[in-house]
Motif scaffolding. Structure first.
Motif, short mmCIF file in Angstrom:
data_model
loop_
_atom_site.label_atom_id
_atom_site.label_comp_id
_atom_site.label_asym_id
_atom_site.label_seq_id
_atom_site.Cartn_x
_atom_site.Cartn_y
_atom_site.Cartn_z
N VAL A 222 0.85 -1.19 0.00
CA VAL A 222 0.00 0.00 0.00
C VAL A 222 0.88 1.24 0.00
CG1 VAL A 222 -1.71 1.35 1.28
CG2 VAL A 222 -1.92 -1.15 1.17
N LEU A 223 0.63 2.12 -0.96
CA LEU A 223 1.29 3.42 -1.04
C LEU A 223 0.28 4.47 -0.61
CD1 LEU A 223 3.66 5.28 -1.89
CD2 LEU A 223 2.72 5.24 -4.21
N VAL B 228 -0.90 0.47 10.44
CA VAL B 228 -2.05 -0.33 9.99
C VAL B 228 -1.75 -1.09 8.71
CG1 VAL B 228 -3.76 1.14 11.11
CG2 VAL B 228 -3.08 1.64 8.75
N GLY B 229 -0.50 -1.02 8.23
CA GLY B 229 -0.12 -1.88 7.12
C GLY B 229 0.34 -1.20 5.86
N ALA B 230 0.48 0.14 5.87
CA ALA B 230 1.01 0.81 4.68
C ALA B 230 2.51 0.53 4.55
CB ALA B 230 0.77 2.32 4.76
N ASP B 231 3.01 0.54 3.32
CA ASP B 231 4.41 0.25 3.07
C ASP B 231 5.22 1.50 2.76
OD1 ASP B 231 4.72 -2.88 2.83
OD2 ASP B 231 2.83 -2.35 1.91
N ASP B 232 4.58 2.50 2.20
CA ASP B 232 5.29 3.71 1.82
C ASP B 232 4.27 4.84 1.74
OD1 ASP B 232 7.35 5.37 1.11
OD2 ASP B 232 7.78 4.41 -0.82
N TYR B 233 4.74 6.06 1.61
CA TYR B 233 3.83 7.20 1.55
C TYR B 233 4.42 8.28 0.66
CZ TYR B 233 7.15 9.14 4.88
OH TYR B 233 8.31 9.56 5.48
#
Length: 234
Positions: free
Chosen positions: A79-80, A97-102
């Motif tokens: 998830v981005l 909560v499980g995001a990988d990058d932003y």
């Protein structure tokens, strides 16, 4: 690997931004599905089974953090997150909560495409490593146990659920326990960004990882990087 195009779900309530991201990713060869609010995002995730989700934080219905929590409970997926604020707390909630990058708005489309490609490369590389590791390949550091093949982690008898990026970061640190790895090296090996300027990304993921495996397991060497401690922690 399949010859089918990778499928991406774009979740953004602003039609102009959603359309622009969708058009660019489509032009890059991806199969793109769209959603504009929280409930529709969860439904679209179930229907389209995407390989990756581009997810805005601020959404009608329920926010991107809740969307991320619900979809990760169904199936782990990279998830981005798109966030309007470069706020560390907001970012850490997303990672938690499980995001990988932003990516912080406003963003350059070229950067978003590069982040998407890097996330997908990491997923592919992780799958290849898991196949190579086979049923063996466990690493034990004190009461921390890492099964590289199954991509599972335990602290004592409790299993810890990490995001794909958190697991890759832990594996990188565990490859040389006790050795300080620089932020630049972590960016290159975990994120696939050699020479990139993204120390904030590394620091945020380290904080999220510490929250799950124990703050004292990862040692900070200020101005240099991080090391995974080798013994059991109290």
């Amino acid at each position: 690997m399949t010859d089918q195009p990778r499928r991406i779900l774009v979740v953004e309530d602003e039609p102009v931004i959603n359309g622009a991201v969708t058009d660019r990713l489509t032009a890059e060869g991806y199969d793109v599905a769209q959603a504009y609010d929280g409930p529709a995002a969860v439904q679209a995730f179930a229907e389209h089974e995407p390989d990756l989700v581009v997810l805005d934080v601020m959404l009608p219905g329920f926010d991107g953090h809740e969307v991320c929590r619900r979809i990760q409970a169904v199936r782990p997926v990279p998830v981005l997150m798109l966030t309007a604020r470069d706020d560390e707390t907001d970012i850490l909630v997303g990672l938690g909560v499980g995001a990988d990058d932003y990516v912080t708005k406003p963003f350059r489309m070229r950067e978003l495409v590069a982040r998407v490609a890097a996330l997908l490369r990491r997923v592919d590389r992780a799958a290849e490593l898991a196949l190579a590791a086979g049923p063996a390949g466990s690493t034990v550091l004190g009461d921390l146990r890492i099964d590289a093949g199954a991509r599972r982690v335990w602290v004592g008898t409790d299993e810890v659920h990490l995001t794909p990026t958190e697991f890759d970061l832990l594996i990188c640190l565990a490859g040389e326990p006790g050795t300080v790895l620089t932020r630049d090296r972590l960016l290159a090996e975990v994120w696939g960004w050699p020479g990139a300027s993204g120390t904030r990304t590394v620091d945020s993921h380290i904080k999220a990882l510490r929250a799950k495996i124990g703050a004292d397991r990862v040692r900070t060497v200020h101005g240099v990087g991080y090391a995974l401690e080798t013994g059991a922690r109290p």
